[in-house]
Write a protein that holds these residues in place. Structure first.
Motif, PDB file in Angstrom:
ATOM      1  N   LYS A 164      -9.310   5.738   3.912  1.00  0.00           N
ATOM      2  CA  LYS A 164      -9.388   4.437   3.078  1.00  0.00           C
ATOM      3  C   LYS A 164      -8.250   3.549   3.242  1.00  0.00           C
ATOM      4  CE  LYS A 164     -10.566   7.248  -1.098  1.00  0.00           C
ATOM      5  NZ  LYS A 164      -9.728   7.803  -2.670  1.00  0.00           N
ATOM      6  N   LEU A 165      -7.347   3.986   4.124  1.00  0.00           N
ATOM      7  CA  LEU A 165      -6.313   2.986   4.546  1.00  0.00           C
ATOM      8  C   LEU A 165      -6.916   2.024   5.674  1.00  0.00           C
ATOM      9  CD1 LEU A 165      -3.333   2.164   5.368  1.00  0.00           C
ATOM     10  CD2 LEU A 165      -3.118   4.264   6.934  1.00  0.00           C
ATOM     11  N   ARG A 166      -7.979   2.299   6.538  1.00  0.00           N
ATOM     12  CA  ARG A 166      -8.601   1.594   7.291  1.00  0.00           C
ATOM     13  C   ARG A 166      -9.226  -0.039   6.876  1.00  0.00           C
ATOM     14  NH1 ARG A 166     -11.381   6.627   8.848  1.00  0.00           N
ATOM     15  NH2 ARG A 166     -10.077   7.566  10.274  1.00  0.00           N
ATOM     16  N   GLY A 167      -9.315   0.305   5.314  1.00  0.00           N
ATOM     17  CA  GLY A 167     -10.171  -0.752   4.739  1.00  0.00           C
ATOM     18  C   GLY A 167      -8.910  -2.094   4.331  1.00  0.00           C
ATOM     19  N   PHE A 168      -7.697  -1.826   4.765  1.00  0.00           N
ATOM     20  CA  PHE A 168      -6.563  -2.647   4.315  1.00  0.00           C
ATOM     21  C   PHE A 168      -5.487  -2.919   5.580  1.00  0.00           C
ATOM     22  CE2 PHE A 168      -7.975   0.076   0.705  1.00  0.00           C
ATOM     23  CZ  PHE A 168      -8.149  -0.954  -0.167  1.00  0.00           C
ATOM     24  N   ALA A 169      -4.833  -4.115   5.110  1.00  0.00           N
ATOM     25  CA  ALA A 169      -3.900  -4.653   6.201  1.00  0.00           C
ATOM     26  C   ALA A 169      -2.673  -4.779   5.338  1.00  0.00           C
ATOM     27  CB  ALA A 169      -4.152  -5.831   7.138  1.00  0.00           C
ATOM     28  N   PRO A 170      -2.108  -3.977   5.008  1.00  0.00           N
ATOM     29  CA  PRO A 170      -0.836  -4.188   4.059  1.00  0.00           C
ATOM     30  C   PRO A 170       0.330  -4.679   4.549  1.00  0.00           C
ATOM     31  CG  PRO A 170      -0.920  -1.777   4.784  1.00  0.00           C
ATOM     32  CD  PRO A 170      -2.007  -2.548   5.327  1.00  0.00           C
ATOM     33  N   ASP A 171       0.882  -5.647   4.053  1.00  0.00           N
ATOM     34  CA  ASP A 171       2.178  -6.223   4.378  1.00  0.00           C
ATOM     35  C   ASP A 171       3.379  -5.334   4.263  1.00  0.00           C
ATOM     36  OD1 ASP A 171       1.436  -9.014   4.729  1.00  0.00           O
ATOM     37  OD2 ASP A 171       0.589  -8.761   2.657  1.00  0.00           O
ATOM     38  N   VAL A 172       3.254  -4.557   3.326  1.00  0.00           N
ATOM     39  CA  VAL A 172       4.320  -3.297   2.944  1.00  0.00           C
ATOM     40  C   VAL A 172       3.730  -2.302   2.727  1.00  0.00           C
ATOM     41  CG1 VAL A 172       6.266  -2.620   1.609  1.00  0.00           C
ATOM     42  CG2 VAL A 172       5.905  -5.199   1.903  1.00  0.00           C
ATOM     43  N   CYS A 173       4.229  -0.978   3.448  1.00  0.00           N
ATOM     44  CA  CYS A 173       3.409   0.373   3.127  1.00  0.00           C
ATOM     45  C   CYS A 173       4.529   1.573   3.109  1.00  0.00           C
ATOM     46  CB  CYS A 173       2.718   0.563   4.619  1.00  0.00           C
ATOM     47  SG  CYS A 173       1.656   2.366   4.537  1.00  0.00           S
ATOM     48  N   THR A 174       4.277   2.191   1.981  1.00  0.00           N
ATOM     49  CA  THR A 174       5.230   3.578   2.031  1.00  0.00           C
ATOM     50  C   THR A 174       4.569   4.804   1.917  1.00  0.00           C
ATOM     51  OG1 THR A 174       5.175   3.377  -0.490  1.00  0.00           O
ATOM     52  CG2 THR A 174       6.939   2.138   0.507  1.00  0.00           C
ATOM     53  N   VAL A 175       5.023   5.686   2.523  1.00  0.00           N
ATOM     54  CA  VAL A 175       4.490   7.067   2.649  1.00  0.00           C
ATOM     55  C   VAL A 175       5.610   8.137   2.040  1.00  0.00           C
ATOM     56  CG1 VAL A 175       3.443   8.994   4.139  1.00  0.00           C
ATOM     57  CG2 VAL A 175       3.239   6.415   4.551  1.00  0.00           C
TER      58      VAL A 175
ATOM     59  N   ALA B 162      -1.329   6.801  11.812  1.00  0.00           N
ATOM     60  CA  ALA B 162      -2.330   6.020  11.426  1.00  0.00           C
ATOM     61  C   ALA B 162      -1.618   4.918  10.582  1.00  0.00           C
ATOM     62  CB  ALA B 162      -3.138   6.813  10.538  1.00  0.00           C
ATOM     63  N   VAL B 163      -0.600   4.739   9.870  1.00  0.00           N
ATOM     64  CA  VAL B 163      -0.023   3.819   9.092  1.00  0.00           C
ATOM     65  C   VAL B 163       0.613   2.937  10.007  1.00  0.00           C
ATOM     66  CG1 VAL B 163       0.383   5.435   7.270  1.00  0.00           C
ATOM     67  CG2 VAL B 163       2.175   4.870   8.858  1.00  0.00           C
ATOM     68  N   PRO B 164       0.674   1.634   9.406  1.00  0.00           N
ATOM     69  CA  PRO B 164       1.307   0.527  10.156  1.00  0.00           C
ATOM     70  C   PRO B 164       2.644   0.699  10.824  1.00  0.00           C
ATOM     71  CG  PRO B 164       0.427  -0.319   8.027  1.00  0.00           C
ATOM     72  CD  PRO B 164       0.592   1.165   8.047  1.00  0.00           C
ATOM     73  N   SER B 165       3.087   0.134  11.778  1.00  0.00           N
ATOM     74  CA  SER B 165       4.387   0.540  12.534  1.00  0.00           C
ATOM     75  C   SER B 165       5.533   0.094  11.705  1.00  0.00           C
ATOM     76  CB  SER B 165       4.600  -0.386  13.822  1.00  0.00           C
ATOM     77  OG  SER B 165       4.294  -1.778  13.610  1.00  0.00           O
TER      78      SER B 165
ATOM     79  N   LEU C  89       0.797  -1.207  -0.014  1.00  0.00           N
ATOM     80  CA  LEU C  89       0.023  -0.006   0.048  1.00  0.00           C
ATOM     81  C   LEU C  89       0.843   1.337   0.136  1.00  0.00           C
ATOM     82  CD1 LEU C  89      -3.260   0.667   1.853  1.00  0.00           C
ATOM     83  CD2 LEU C  89      -1.557   2.198   2.233  1.00  0.00           C
ATOM     84  N   ALA C  90       0.261   2.155  -0.835  1.00  0.00           N
ATOM     85  CA  ALA C  90       1.340   3.333  -0.844  1.00  0.00           C
ATOM     86  C   ALA C  90       0.497   4.848  -0.751  1.00  0.00           C
ATOM     87  CB  ALA C  90       1.751   3.475  -2.252  1.00  0.00           C
ATOM     88  N   ILE C  91       0.909   5.642   0.185  1.00  0.00           N
ATOM     89  CA  ILE C  91       0.034   6.823   0.218  1.00  0.00           C
ATOM     90  C   ILE C  91       1.255   7.807  -0.013  1.00  0.00           C
ATOM     91  CG2 ILE C  91      -0.230   8.505   2.243  1.00  0.00           C
ATOM     92  CD1 ILE C  91      -1.189   6.489   3.846  1.00  0.00           C
TER      93      ILE C  91
END
Length: 331
Positions: free
Chosen positions: A122-133, A158-161, A65-67
């Motif tokens: 929109k992020l709340r609807g996903f549980a990403p394994d990888v996330c970039t901001v 708000a993003v994953p740790s 997931l990318a923001i």
């Protein structure tokens, strides 16, 4: 003599006028070209956005997931997949040997306030394994440090740790760079407080230099081109690789329930188990590897020791006295 001096003076003036005129024409052509490129960027925006929306319907074993803003959309690249998000998705796929679902929540033109308002829900609807901001470059034109920090803090909380957050890139203009320095200090401080990893985007783009950056930029002189996005992706790659390896360890060494219960600690526990497993495998390998004296005995006697067949007392099932050819064995 005077006539020669006059002719030289007039020639010099004429040459200067020609150079000035050429420079003016070149500048006019450059401005015209930049405007045309900016118009092409406007035309790219809906095409890129639709391309990423279509990817939401693809399934994958991993979710990335990318923001971000237009850079996360890949605006300026020949195709959206040549932007840094597309390049990282390809890297994740190759390193993990799994299929990847791309969730690109970025919006062209987004500021930190816009990302907080439109992308976080929109992020709340996903549980990403990888996330970039990567967000904040559009804040610099009208920069307010306090507002910037409030928005960044809300996004990072708000993003994953395990999210990887990026510095703002180097903009080279002294006035902009002063603002970027303040913004990046905020990014590092808030990320450190929340335990997030920072991708050194400013460090890497500054190292490239202004001349190479010019050739790595799209015609609008703002967005990266294909080569520029490769440089952007390189800022994320070490942290992305580490995260992909952690995800693989979690899936191999933890059950879904364990991973959920451990939360932020899941990666550390899985990696610790992976290290123990690796150490155990190394011990077994070393145990079966002939020592220096064993190799010497092989050369002298021509014997081939069987690993594990002899204990320290020589009373194993095939001890020294039971194999012909060993020193001291039966004839």
């Amino acid at each position: 003599m005077k006539s020669r001096t006059l002719i030289a003076l007039l020639s010099s003036i004429g040459g200067g006028l020609v150079v000035a005129g050429g420079a003016a024409l070149g500048a006019r052509a450059g401005v015209k070209g930049q405007r045309a490129a900016s118009q092409r960027v406007v035309e790219m925006l809906p095409t890129h956005a639709e391309w990423w929306r279509e990817r939401l319907h693809h399934e994958g074993q991993l979710t990335y997931l990318a923001i971000g803003d237009s850079a996360a959309q890949g605006v300026g690249a020949t195709v959206p997949s040549r932007g840094y998000v597309g390049l990282l998705a390809r890297r994740i796929k190759h390193r993990s040997r799994m299929t990847v679902r791309m969730v690109n929540l970025s919006v062209s033109g987004a500021t930190t306030w816009g990302a907080k308002k439109d992308q976080l829900p929109k992020l709340r609807g996903f549980a990403p394994d990888v996330c970039t901001v990567s967000i904040g470059a559009n804040d610099i034109a009208d920069f307010h440090p306090d507002k910037f920090e409030r928005n960044i803090r809300a996004i990072y909380a708000a993003v994953p740790s395990h999210a990887v957050v990026a510095e703002l890139p180097c903009m080279f203009s002294p006035d902009r760079e002063r603002k970027v320095a303040v913004a990046n200090e905020i990014i590092h401080r808030v990320a450190d407080e929340l335990g997030l990893t920072v991708a050194p985007l400013h460090t890497i783009t500054k190292r490239v230099g202004i001349r190479r950056t010019f050739f790595n930029t799209y015609g609008d002189l703002f967005h990266p081109n294909d080569r520029g996005y490769e440089i952007w992706a390189s800022a994320f790659e070490p942290a992305i690789d580490a995260r992909v390896d952690t995800v693989a360890a979690i899936r191999h060494y933890l059950s879904a329930r364990e991973a959920e219960d451990l939360g932020r600690e899941a990666g550390a526990v899985a990696n610790a188990r992976a290290e123990q497993d690796t150490a155990g495998a190394d011990d077994i390998e070393h145990a079966h590897r002939p020592g220096r004296m064993d190799r010497l005995r092989e050369r002298v006697t021509g014997s081939i020791p069987i690993p594990g067949a002899q204990d320290r007392t020589g009373t194993g099932s095939e001890g020294p006295a039971s194999r012909s050819g060993d020193v001291g064995g039966a004839a």
